[in-house]
Structures are given as C-alpha cells and as structure tokens.
Write a protein that holds these residues in place. Structure first.
Motif, short mmCIF file in Angstrom:
data_model
loop_
_atom_site.label_atom_id
_atom_site.label_comp_id
_atom_site.label_asym_id
_atom_site.label_seq_id
_atom_site.Cartn_x
_atom_site.Cartn_y
_atom_site.Cartn_z
N PHE A 403 0.34 -0.91 -0.13
CA PHE A 403 -0.16 0.30 0.16
C PHE A 403 1.00 1.29 -0.21
O PHE A 403 0.70 2.30 -0.63
CB PHE A 403 -1.00 -0.36 1.47
CG PHE A 403 -1.96 1.28 1.52
CD1 PHE A 403 -3.22 1.18 0.41
CD2 PHE A 403 -1.69 1.90 2.22
CE1 PHE A 403 -3.56 2.52 0.56
CE2 PHE A 403 -2.50 3.68 2.70
CZ PHE A 403 -3.63 3.22 1.56
N HIS A 404 1.80 1.14 1.02
CA HIS A 404 2.59 2.52 1.42
C HIS A 404 3.52 2.56 -0.19
O HIS A 404 3.56 3.32 -1.30
CB HIS A 404 4.14 2.57 2.66
CG HIS A 404 3.56 2.88 3.64
ND1 HIS A 404 3.07 4.09 3.63
CD2 HIS A 404 2.51 2.58 4.27
CE1 HIS A 404 3.20 4.36 4.59
NE2 HIS A 404 2.32 3.51 5.53
N ALA A 405 3.83 1.08 -1.50
CA ALA A 405 4.55 1.52 -2.54
C ALA A 405 3.77 2.37 -3.67
O ALA A 405 3.55 3.14 -3.87
CB ALA A 405 4.89 0.15 -2.74
N GLN A 406 2.56 2.39 -2.82
CA GLN A 406 1.67 2.55 -4.24
C GLN A 406 1.18 3.77 -3.63
O GLN A 406 0.56 4.81 -5.15
CB GLN A 406 0.10 1.46 -4.45
CG GLN A 406 -0.06 0.35 -4.85
CD GLN A 406 0.90 0.67 -6.64
OE1 GLN A 406 -0.01 1.22 -7.01
NE2 GLN A 406 0.89 -0.78 -6.80
N LEU A 407 0.58 4.17 -2.93
CA LEU A 407 1.32 5.88 -2.31
C LEU A 407 2.41 6.61 -3.27
O LEU A 407 2.41 7.60 -3.33
CB LEU A 407 1.43 5.88 -0.98
CG LEU A 407 -0.04 5.33 0.15
CD1 LEU A 407 -0.04 6.04 1.70
CD2 LEU A 407 -1.26 5.89 -0.66
N LYS A 408 3.38 5.76 -3.47
CA LYS A 408 4.23 6.70 -3.48
C LYS A 408 4.86 6.27 -5.09
O LYS A 408 4.86 7.76 -6.10
CB LYS A 408 5.68 6.32 -3.23
CG LYS A 408 6.73 6.09 -2.32
CD LYS A 408 7.48 4.88 -1.44
CE LYS A 408 7.96 5.45 0.20
NZ LYS A 408 9.44 4.96 0.28
#
Length: 428
Positions: A403-408
C-alpha cells in the motif's frame, strides 16, 4: 471592476454619507451576461430543475426576458429549495438553493452592494469578502495577541445567525447607503421568498436569509457591520481602559482585551446589543477566558484552529496554533465515510480523489506551527483508507508495504506547511 461599479466604489469612498440612487438601472442585459461568467455551472438546480448549462443554451433570450420583467416590475422570486447537509458534529446545516435565474440576479446585485460596502467595511471583517479570508483573520488575530498587550479573550457564538437575521433591521441598514427603492424592493423579495423543504412543505420565514443564496454573505456582512463592528469600534473601545480588538469572519468573532474588567463588561452587554437586532448568543459557546503568556493551559478556538500559549526554542513565550480537536475529529470522521463509500471506485481514480482531498486539507490547515496536526490527520487518514480498501472483497487487497509503495507511485502528497507569505509584524 466594470466602469459603472468603479464609479460607485469611488463615490462611496469619497462621500461616506452619500445615498445611492438609480442602482436598479444597472441591471442591464450586458451586465447580466457579464455576471453570468461568475455563475458556477456545476451547481445544483433549484425548484424548477433547470441547471446552469441548460439555462445557458438560451442565455441571450433568457436574460432578455428577465430584464423585461424587471422593467415591468413583474419579477417574482422563486421558491428556494432547501437541502440539509451534515455539519460534522452530528447536526445538519440547512442549505438554500435558488433557481439559476435568481442566482444570476443575486450575483449582479451582490456586486453592486460590494462596490459600495467594501469602502465602508472595517478591517476587522474578513468573511465572504474579496481578497480576504479565514487565513487573514487567523493571522491578524495571531499578530494582535503575540505583540499586543492582551490578556483576556471573549469567545462568542451567535445562535443560528442566518436564520434569525431581522428583515426590517436589514432594510433600515441598507437605506443608510441606498436610496433606490426598487433595488430594496428586489432584495426584499429574496428575503421573503418561500422555502421548499425536503418533505415538500413550503414555509415563508419571517426572519433570516438562506445559507447558499449568493446575496446572503454580503447582506450578512452589512448586518453585522452595523450591529457589531461599528458599535465595537465607536462605543466599546471608547469605554475600555486598555487595548481592545475585534476580529470577525462572517458570524464567527473573537474579541481580545487588555484588562479583565473591560472583557467582563463587554460580555455583559454583548447579549443585550445582539438581542436588540433579533440575535441571540449561544451561552454554551460564549465565555470570557484569561489568555496570557503565564497561562499556557488556557486555549480557545477560532475558525477551526486552537490558540494557546507555549514556548519557542529560545524559551520565550510564543503563540501556538494547531488544528482544533473537534475539527480534526470531524475531518477524520468525514474522511472515513468517504473511504467507505468509495472503496469500490477504480484504484487510479480513487488515488486522484485522495490527492485533491489531502491538498485541500493542507491548503487550509497548513499554517506555520501546525505540522504535528497535519501529520496526525495524514497518518489516521491513510490507515482508514488502508482498512477500507482491504474490505473490498474477502481477499486482502494490499499488505501495508504494498500500500505504501502505491502511495509513492501515485505521488500522494505528504503533510506540508502551505502558508508561504510572511506574517506582518504590525498590529495595525
């Protein structure tokens, strides 16, 4: 500003007692077609279910018919469609939606009134005015408290201001500057227009001006200009032993005083003053508090921000501002509801909406000293979104790392201070 309005503005500035006539004649087809540019085309339709885009298809003909009815004095204000929207504290706010034609005419009259009253309004007034806003009010109050000799604050709240604005008093106030009886006739029609409730009931309110009506903000400012602002500066301040100031944003205002007796005297007479004009203080939200550098636990709220004294890095007293706790909880509650309702939206579209929401939040609450408040909102909001996205199906959509990778990938904005201009180091 059009030449005609510029001339009115100059006249209002140079002759403070001048009463304007023949304003009704300014409502020409050319002025209304020019005013049409300021109409929000995506706004909801009124009781006739005609939206702005449909009205625009025959704009020239529609405006011509409207002006003709004005000339013949056969114009009639249509019913106002009322919708209830959440306020964020469990209560509902009534929103009035006029028909497109009434919106257009109200906007034109609002421009005429602004040309006059922008020369009269005092610098303490910030709400619903050109080139000033909530951040200006917050900054001015910050400067006043940080560099002035203020030790007491009166935090006040007017109960249901827009619903209790007295029509007769308002018309008397307008007559101080307006001699044109036909323009006053037009404004009176809007004040007396019936309201269509959501259940189909039609009511004809004896007081108030609908929230959502384009003319309502400038009328509200005129009302409080005479009822509160002038009274404070011409009467209250003269009877104070020390410094005193008023900062008002629409019907939200805060008064600061140097001495306790001045603050308490003002608190005692404020209710009587407002009652004279049909208004009432909310006793639960109106109070006198001691607010000085030695009382760091004391705080008050204004326009969604909490003000309290603290210390800077050098150990000196410094006024601190952060997101008010109630507003933070309310914003997070609305965000969680948005996540729940939009969890099934295509992921890329959801991320674009998320960007807009976060930028809007940072643009308002991103004032200096509020970085922790922004981070608190962002952290809780992202956790809420992660939770609801993983409830889209029985299978887990993302791990926390994914999820955090998608935010980036989608460049979701992280908390940042957006207040760029330097605060004026002057209290005038």
């Amino acid at each position: 500003m059009p030449t005609s309005l510029l001339g009115i503005s100059k006249k209002a500035a140079s002759e403070k007692q001048y009463r304007f006539a023949n304003l009704f004649g300014l409502l020409t087809p050319s002025m209304l077609k020019e005013t049409w540019r300021g109409i929000r085309k995506s706004a909801a339709a009124g009781v006739d279910r005609v939206d702005a885009r449909e009205y625009e298809k025959q704009l020239k003909a529609n405006v011509g018919k409207l002006v003709d009815r004005l000339k013949r004095k056969s114009y009639r204000a249509r019913l106002i469609r009322r919708r209830l929207i959440p306020k964020g504290n469990g209560k509902m706010r009534p929103l009035g939606i006029p028909v497109v034609e009434d919106k257009l005419l109200q906007l034109a009259v609002a421009k005429i009134l602004e040309a006059i009253y922008e020369e009269d309004f005092l610098r303490c007034s910030y709400g619903y005015r050109p080139k000033v806003g909530a951040h200006g009010a917050v900054d001015k109050l910050t400067v006043k408290l940080q560099f002035g000799r203020y030790g007491w604050v009166v935090e006040a709240d007017i109960k249901g201001f827009f619903d209790h604005l007295d029509h007769e008093w308002l018309l008397k106030m307008l007559q101080e500057r307006i001699e044109d009886r036909w323009l006053l006739w037009l404004i009176k029609k809007w004040l007396k227009a019936g309201v269509l409730e959501e259940d189909g009931q039609v009511i004809h309110p004896a007081t108030g001006t609908p929230q959502g009506g384009i003319i309502s903000p400038v009328l509200a400012n005129v009302y409080l200009h005479y009822c509160l602002d002038l009274w404070f500066h011409k009467v209250v301040r003269k009877h104070c032993r020390g410094e005193a100031c008023l900062i008002r944003y629409a019907d939200d205002f805060v008064c600061a005083f140097e001495y306790q007796e001045d603050a308490e005297r003002f608190y005692r007479v404020l209710g009587k003053r407002l009652k004279k004009f049909g208004l009432e203080l909310s006793q639960a939200k109106t109070r006198v508090i001691e607010f000085n550098r030695e009382r760091e636990k004391s705080s008050f709220e204004f326009l969604g921000f909490e003000f309290r004294w603290g210390r800077d890095r050098a150990g000196k007293a410094h006024l601190k501002r952060r997101t008010a706790r109630k507003k933070l909880c309310s914003s997070l509650s609305r965000f969680a509801e948005w996540c729940r309702e939009n969890r099934s939206v295509r992921f890329q579209e959801l991320m674009e909406q998320l960007k807009l929401k976060l930028r809007g939040y940072y643009n308002y609450y991103g004032i200096k000293g509020n970085s922790l408040g922004l981070k608190e909102f962002y952290t809780e909001a992202i956790q809420q979104l992660f939770k609801w996205l993983n409830r889209r199906s029985q299978r887990t959509s993302f791990s926390w790392a994914e999820f955090h990778a998608q935010l980036k990938v989608f460049q979701i904005p992280t908390p940042r201070i957006t207040e760029s201009r330097q605060m004026k180091l002057a209290v005038s």
